[in-house]
Scaffold this motif. Structure first.
Motif, short mmCIF file in Angstrom:
data_model
loop_
_atom_site.label_atom_id
_atom_site.label_comp_id
_atom_site.label_asym_id
_atom_site.label_seq_id
_atom_site.Cartn_x
_atom_site.Cartn_y
_atom_site.Cartn_z
N ARG A 8 0.76 -1.28 -0.06
CA ARG A 8 0.11 0.05 -0.04
C ARG A 8 0.80 1.23 -0.11
N ALA A 52 -7.81 3.96 -3.55
CA ALA A 52 -8.23 4.09 -2.08
C ALA A 52 -9.70 3.63 -1.70
N GLN A 67 -2.91 7.23 -4.14
CA GLN A 67 -3.02 6.44 -3.28
C GLN A 67 -3.59 5.10 -3.20
#
Length: 119
Positions: A59, A81, A101
């Motif tokens: 991640r 995300a 992200q």
């Protein structure tokens, strides 16, 4: 940033640009070309190379650089995300923007060539 900012790199993607012939010393009268610019901007540093990975996931709270990936072998996915994802396999190229992200998921033993540019 969402998965919509992860972009495939291929003919027709991005902004079409035809460099002016006046910029060249032509060696062939029939020279033609076009580019499809997917990303760009000022850079502060860059790195690139060859990568191998086994199945698994990592991640990123913020992808550390603009990255172009060309998958040579295997299959990978990028998931944002919100849980939306895109998969890429051998022969495909894609761009992940700095600041993205989400997750990098190696689905199969994989190999890629990459170029990473920091803004």
């Amino acid at each position: 940033m969402s998965i919509d900012q992860v972009r495939a790199i291929h003919a027709g993607a991005g902004a079409r640009f035809v460099p002016p012939l006046a910029d060249y010393h032509l060696l062939s009268e029939a020279w033609t070309e076009e580019e499809f610019r997917v990303f760009g901007g000022e850079a502060t540093s860059y790195t690139g190379g060859y990568w191998t990975g086994e199945p698994g996931a990592v991640r990123f709270d913020s992808w550390p650089y603009d990255e172009i990936c060309v998958i040579l072998k295997g299959r990978v996915a990028v998931r944002d995300a919100e849980g939306r994802s895109r998969e890429f396999g051998a022969g495909e190229a894609f761009y992940v923007p700095q600041g993205f992200q989400g997750d990098w998921i190696t689905l199969e033993p994989s190999e890629k060539v990459f170029l990473a540019v920091t803004r």
